[in-house]
Design a protein around this motif. Structure first.
Motif, PDB file in Angstrom:
ATOM      1  N   GLU A   1      11.664   9.943  93.901  1.00 43.15           N
ATOM      2  CA  GLU A   1      12.597  11.076  93.950  1.00 43.15           C
ATOM      3  C   GLU A   1      13.886  10.683  94.669  1.00 43.15           C
ATOM      4  N   ASP A   2      13.740   9.879  95.734  1.00 44.27           N
ATOM      5  CA  ASP A   2      14.922   9.390  96.449  1.00 44.27           C
ATOM      6  C   ASP A   2      15.765   8.515  95.527  1.00 44.27           C
ATOM      7  N   HIS A   3      15.091   7.629  94.802  1.00 45.90           N
ATOM      8  CA  HIS A   3      15.791   6.741  93.874  1.00 45.90           C
ATOM      9  C   HIS A   3      16.458   7.543  92.766  1.00 45.90           C
ATOM     10  N   GLN A   4      15.719   8.507  92.250  1.00 46.46           N
ATOM     11  CA  GLN A   4      16.258   9.328  91.164  1.00 46.46           C
ATOM     12  C   GLN A   4      17.521  10.047  91.593  1.00 46.46           C
ATOM     13  N   GLN A   5      17.487  10.591  92.798  1.00 42.04           N
ATOM     14  CA  GLN A   5      18.636  11.327  93.319  1.00 42.04           C
ATOM     15  C   GLN A   5      19.854  10.411  93.450  1.00 42.04           C
ATOM     16  N   GLU A   6      19.633   9.207  93.957  1.00 43.99           N
ATOM     17  CA  GLU A   6      20.744   8.280  94.156  1.00 43.99           C
ATOM     18  C   GLU A   6      21.285   7.751  92.832  1.00 43.99           C
ATOM     19  N   ILE A   7      20.396   7.445  91.892  1.00 43.42           N
ATOM     20  CA  ILE A   7      20.826   6.973  90.576  1.00 43.42           C
ATOM     21  C   ILE A   7      21.626   8.048  89.863  1.00 43.42           C
ATOM     22  N   SER A   8      21.152   9.287  89.958  1.00 43.34           N
ATOM     23  CA  SER A   8      21.860  10.406  89.334  1.00 43.34           C
ATOM     24  C   SER A   8      23.251  10.565  89.927  1.00 43.34           C
ATOM     25  N   LYS A   9      23.343  10.361  91.229  1.00 40.81           N
ATOM     26  CA  LYS A   9      24.625  10.487  91.917  1.00 40.81           C
ATOM     27  C   LYS A   9      25.595   9.378  91.494  1.00 40.81           C
ATOM     28  N   LEU A  10      25.083   8.152  91.343  1.00 43.41           N
ATOM     29  CA  LEU A  10      25.935   7.001  91.028  1.00 43.41           C
ATOM     30  C   LEU A  10      26.258   6.888  89.550  1.00 43.41           C
ATOM     31  N   PHE A  11      25.245   7.098  88.693  1.00 41.67           N
ATOM     32  CA  PHE A  11      25.399   6.850  87.261  1.00 41.67           C
ATOM     33  C   PHE A  11      25.485   8.124  86.409  1.00 41.67           C
ATOM     34  N   LEU A  12      25.338   9.285  87.032  1.00 41.45           N
ATOM     35  CA  LEU A  12      25.437  10.597  86.362  1.00 41.45           C
ATOM     36  C   LEU A  12      24.321  10.847  85.353  1.00 41.45           C
ATOM     37  N   THR A  13      23.233  10.085  85.453  1.00 42.51           N
ATOM     38  CA  THR A  13      22.084  10.267  84.563  1.00 42.51           C
ATOM     39  C   THR A  13      20.794  10.084  85.361  1.00 42.51           C
ATOM     40  N   GLU A  14      19.697  10.625  84.827  1.00 40.32           N
ATOM     41  CA  GLU A  14      18.391  10.455  85.451  1.00 40.32           C
ATOM     42  C   GLU A  14      17.563   9.458  84.656  1.00 40.32           C
ATOM     43  N   MET A  15      16.687   8.741  85.352  1.00 38.28           N
ATOM     44  CA  MET A  15      15.839   7.747  84.699  1.00 38.28           C
ATOM     45  C   MET A  15      14.467   8.333  84.361  1.00 38.28           C
ATOM     46  N   PRO A  16      13.911   7.955  83.219  1.00 38.84           N
ATOM     47  CA  PRO A  16      12.577   8.443  82.837  1.00 38.84           C
ATOM     48  C   PRO A  16      11.484   7.721  83.617  1.00 38.84           C
ATOM     49  N   GLN A  17      10.265   8.172  83.472  1.00 38.16           N
ATOM     50  CA  GLN A  17       9.138   7.620  84.232  1.00 38.16           C
ATOM     51  C   GLN A  17       8.917   6.143  83.920  1.00 38.16           C
ATOM     52  N   ASP A  18       9.090   5.740  82.649  1.00 43.17           N
ATOM     53  CA  ASP A  18       8.814   4.345  82.290  1.00 43.17           C
ATOM     54  C   ASP A  18       9.755   3.368  83.002  1.00 43.17           C
ATOM     55  N   PHE A  19      10.927   3.838  83.438  1.00 43.89           N
ATOM     56  CA  PHE A  19      11.875   3.009  84.177  1.00 43.89           C
ATOM     57  C   PHE A  19      11.238   2.532  85.485  1.00 43.89           C
ATOM     58  N   TYR A  20      10.651   3.462  86.223  1.00 47.65           N
ATOM     59  CA  TYR A  20      10.019   3.129  87.496  1.00 47.65           C
ATOM     60  C   TYR A  20       8.698   2.375  87.289  1.00 47.65           C
ATOM     61  N   GLN A  21       7.975   2.730  86.233  1.00 48.74           N
ATOM     62  CA  GLN A  21       6.721   2.029  85.930  1.00 48.74           C
ATOM     63  C   GLN A  21       6.994   0.572  85.567  1.00 48.74           C
ATOM     64  N   PHE A  22       8.081   0.344  84.837  1.00 53.51           N
ATOM     65  CA  PHE A  22       8.391  -1.023  84.443  1.00 53.51           C
ATOM     66  C   PHE A  22       8.832  -1.843  85.659  1.00 53.51           C
ATOM     67  N   TYR A  23       9.515  -1.199  86.582  1.00 51.78           N
ATOM     68  CA  TYR A  23       9.903  -1.901  87.814  1.00 51.78           C
ATOM     69  C   TYR A  23       8.656  -2.301  88.605  1.00 51.78           C
ATOM     70  N   ASP A  24       7.654  -1.428  88.643  1.00 55.42           N
ATOM     71  CA  ASP A  24       6.391  -1.748  89.316  1.00 55.42           C
ATOM     72  C   ASP A  24       5.724  -2.944  88.647  1.00 55.42           C
ATOM     73  N   PHE A  25       5.770  -2.960  87.316  1.00 56.59           N
ATOM     74  CA  PHE A  25       5.202  -4.091  86.569  1.00 56.59           C
ATOM     75  C   PHE A  25       5.909  -5.398  86.948  1.00 56.59           C
ATOM     76  N   CYS A  26       7.223  -5.358  87.027  1.00 57.41           N
ATOM     77  CA  CYS A  26       7.990  -6.558  87.367  1.00 57.41           C
ATOM     78  C   CYS A  26       7.718  -7.016  88.796  1.00 57.41           C
ATOM     79  N   LYS A  27       7.518  -6.066  89.719  1.00 57.11           N
ATOM     80  CA  LYS A  27       7.189  -6.417  91.103  1.00 57.11           C
ATOM     81  C   LYS A  27       5.834  -7.120  91.174  1.00 57.11           C
ATOM     82  N   GLU A  28       4.891  -6.669  90.361  1.00 55.37           N
ATOM     83  CA  GLU A  28       3.563  -7.288  90.343  1.00 55.37           C
ATOM     84  C   GLU A  28       3.623  -8.729  89.856  1.00 55.37           C
ATOM     85  N   ASN A  29       4.514  -9.007  88.918  1.00 56.79           N
ATOM     86  CA  ASN A  29       4.568 -10.317  88.278  1.00 56.79           C
ATOM     87  C   ASN A  29       5.636 -11.243  88.840  1.00 56.79           C
TER      88      ASN A  29
END
Length: 474
Positions: free
Chosen positions: A165-193
């Motif tokens: 939610e913190d990330h979403q708020q900041e991204i929305s503020k900077l880029f004027l758009t919100e990210m979907p759930q798969d955006f954060y899930q994919f980042y988790d996948f990349c952190k694992e690998n």
């Protein structure tokens, strides 16, 4: 022309007569509120009697409307199907298919709001109570400060305690758009690998996390003085406002993948790819990041040598296993994407098409351009290749006629026409027509209520870069 000249201001009449614009054929009875219409045509001043009559009508209408809103059983409730009812339904449902009302005016809305407050004491009291609540609750600035302190630490690393939610708020503020759930899930996948550097988890296939991912990776956006430039972060030459880059590919072709939104206030409808150094074509791939990467890995496996093939296949299996564990679809042509295809009103030069509010029954919202795609491309080619000013002026005159008809279409509530032409002129990449492209997009985004896209377009036109090596602002 005037019913009661004595009631009119002589200065207003003189000003009207001296105005060089064309006279509107509807005179004082003109219902148009479109700024483009009023910029082109002049309208005679209204008599004091007419002004008073309009004010009384507005007061009566707003008084009844307020009563109906407060009391569902009130006999003065707005009749279903009336323009007022449609306007209320549009506000309540926030429907993407609703047609913007041609007669809507910011000034009139402001007057109506002020009048309704005067007529309704109860509403005013409720407003006071809400104001007190807002004063007691933390201000948006304090919330933002909290969010900033949570997200980025000294070494530019993400605070593990911060939430999406913190990330979403900041991204929305900077880029004027919100990210979907798969955006954060994919980042988790990349952190694992790739724990050391999640951005390079897909390095084996020349893909890198960019754009909004840079915030999660510790990008110090707070140090950027001109916040408007953040809207151009990893924005390639042919990326319209609807396209937001999230994965960078090889620099030779300018390959990149991005979320496509038809409305900046809604989640993406799919992820598409573009090879910016090859053409303006934008190709939908899948509905989410996992499906997109899976499709690209499949493509790379077919082209890889035996050693690379095994490594890429292992990465693909990891993507599939993570998606299966999280119940994420890898489908490439989902029902949502097919539904969006049915809403496309024009294909445009980039091929992804545009979606604009359009009523198929009344055929209001969009009409075809006053030229074919082939003829438009010929015009643009002539403008680009013209060797003299006279040749270019001649070629421009044909395009000006197309623009004129698109403006007339917007004046009659077919705003999708300007959106189509704006996209086409943008996708052409012809520098001589970029001002016209922004003009068309300004009309379209302004009328169909997509102001975030207009801000993105304005920022991009100020600094539209070619190539793919200097697109990061960090």
């Amino acid at each position: 022309m005037y019913k009661n000249p004595k009631d009119m201001n002589e200065d207003e009449i003189k000003q009207y007569k001296d105005d060089p614009r064309y006279s509107c054929q509807f005179g004082v009875k003109c219902y148009q509120k479109n700024p483009v219409h009023h910029k082109k045509y002049k309208h005679p001043p209204k008599s004091e009697q007419q002004k008073k009559k309009e004010e009384d009508a507005t007061k009566l209408e707003m008084g009844e409307k307020r009563k109906a809103e407060d009391d569902p059983d009130s006999p003065t409730k707005t009749p279903p199907g009336s323009p007022q009812a449609k306007h209320l339904d549009k506000k309540q449902n926030n429907s993407a298919d609703a047609i913007p009302e041609c007669s809507s005016s910011p000034e009139k809305k402001s007057e109506e709001i002020d009048q309704s407050k005067t007529n309704d004491v109860a509403a005013s009291e409720r407003g006071s109570e809400e104001q007190k609540k807002r004063e007691l609750s933390p201000s948006p600035e304090k919330e933002t400060e909290k969010s900033d302190s949570k997200i980025v630490e000294k070494d530019g690393k993400i605070d593990e305690n911060s939430s999406s939610e913190d990330h979403q708020q900041e991204i929305s503020k900077l880029f004027l758009t919100e990210m979907p759930q798969d955006f954060y899930q994919f980042y988790d996948f990349c952190k694992e690998n790739s724990k050391e550097n999640p951005a390079l988890a897909l390095k084996i296939v020349d893909l890198k996390l960019v754009g909004p991912f840079d915030l999660l990776l510790g990008g110090k956006f707070s140090q950027i003085e001109d916040k408007g430039t953040i809207l151009t972060h990893w924005r390639y030459f042919y990326d319209p406002p609807e396209f937001q880059t999230i994965l960078k590919g090889n620099d030779k072709d300018g390959l990149h993948f991005g979320y496509w939104r038809d409305d900046p206030t809604k989640m993406p409808v799919f992820i598409a790819r573009n090879d910016a150094n090859v053409s303006c074509k934008i190709v939908p791939v899948a509905e989410n990041l996992f499906g997109t990467v899976d499709a690209y890995l499949e493509e790379r496996i077919k082209l890889a040598n035996p050693f690379e093939k095994a490594t890429i296949a292992r990465l693909q299996q990891k993507v599939k296993a993570f998606a299966k564990e999280k119940n994420i679809s890898l489908e490439k042509h989902t029902p949502g994407m097919k539904e969006r295809e049915r809403k496309v009103v024009a294909r445009t030069l980039h091929g992804a098409g545009i979606v604009a509010p359009y009523d198929r029954k009344t055929q209001v919202g969009y009409r075809k351009l006053a030229t074919s795609e082939a003829d438009l491309q010929k015009m643009l080619k002539k403008i680009k290749e013209a060797e003299t000013d006279e040749e270019r002026k001649s070629a421009m005159s044909d395009l000006q006629e197309v623009i004129r008809w698109a403006t007339i279409a917007a004046d009659e509530c077919d705003f999708g026409t300007c959106l189509e032409l704006g996209h086409d002129l943008f996708s052409s990449g012809v520098s001589q027509v970029q001002d016209m492209a922004l003009q068309m997009l300004s009309i379209a985004y302004g009328q169909i209520d997509r102001p975030a896209f207009l801000k993105i377009a304005e920022a991009h036109f100020k600094d539209r870069k070619t190539g793919s090596t200097s697109l990061s602002i960090l």
